[in-house]
Design an enzyme around this catalytic site. Sequence first.
Site, PDB file in Angstrom:
ATOM      1  CE  LYS A 181       5.474   0.606  -7.639  1.00 46.70           C
ATOM      2  NZ  LYS A 181       6.517   1.424  -8.245  1.00 46.70           N
ATOM      3  NE  ARG A 238       8.095   6.671  -4.012  1.00 51.92           N
ATOM      4  CZ  ARG A 238       6.860   6.178  -3.933  1.00 51.92           C
ATOM      5  NH1 ARG A 238       6.624   4.908  -4.164  1.00 51.92           N
ATOM      6  NH2 ARG A 238       5.840   6.969  -3.632  1.00 51.92           N
TER       7      ARG A 238
END
Length: 289
Positions: A213, A247
């Site tokens: 991210k 995840r």
Amino acid sequence: MSRPLPRIMGIINVTPDSFSDGGFFLDPDAALRHAEQLVADGADLLDVGGESTRPGAQAVPVEDELARVIPVIRRLAARVRVPVSIDTSKAEVARQAIDAGAVMVNDVTALQGDPQMAAVVARANVPVVLMHMRGTPQTMQRRPRYRDVVQDVRAFLRDAIRRAERAGISPGRILIDPGLGFGKTVEHNLALLHHLDALARLGKPVVIGPSRKSFIGRVLNVEVEERLAGTLACIAFAIQHGASMVRVHDVKPVKQLLTMWDALEHVGQARRQRRSRRHRAASPAGRAS
Ligand code: HH2
């Protein structure tokens, strides 16, 4: 006492526009090959999504999302030996995905995106991930602000848990997720990871999704393809602070990280046990028994 290692959720994005792997796995055969690789690499479950939630992403019509994910879920349910989760905020997609073999729902809107979602999850009696997001993917990165990000996200998740339980979802089937990157600045994401224990104290397994991210890119000043080391650092930190599931896109290095972590934990535990046995044997009470 050491905690159980987190489960690894491998990401299968069946989208043209996901922020790091958009367009790679749109073809069901490519998705299946990728899934098989993730399972071989150590994924404990697979999360299939047909709508990107990256900042600014456009909503996808339900028919398009169904056309992307259902053939893939059907194949995965028949061919891979790990459970499959559906990453969606649409009740109809969740319902058809469960019919096709998905056994878990990952909802980035924490059941608020579709009024029917809670009933679909409750009826199917499957686990659900309730994730925190501020606004929608279109709006979430517009000057995100919190009074206190950790307390605000905690309060949101506490309310989301209550709503889910009131809707008939079994308390043992609820997981929570702070939603790293969803309406948060770099500092907000770091604070949430740093204080993950505060979320774990809500009593539900905590899922985190730092994989590749942009807050990692901002801290390290690197592009998306160079964010593995930063992702691994977030995961190592989160393990110590109560994460139960991670995840990720890059399953193999995460599996190696967890295996190494486990080896280090066990050596420490065995040493502590030996020392306390020696201590007991040497004490007067220990000698008398
Ligand atoms: N992050 C993304 C999507 N779904 N679900 C949970 N529970 N937690 C997350 O952090 C999370 C999530 C975004 O990542 P990705 O799927 O790789 O990107 P895109 O939304 O662009 O497909």
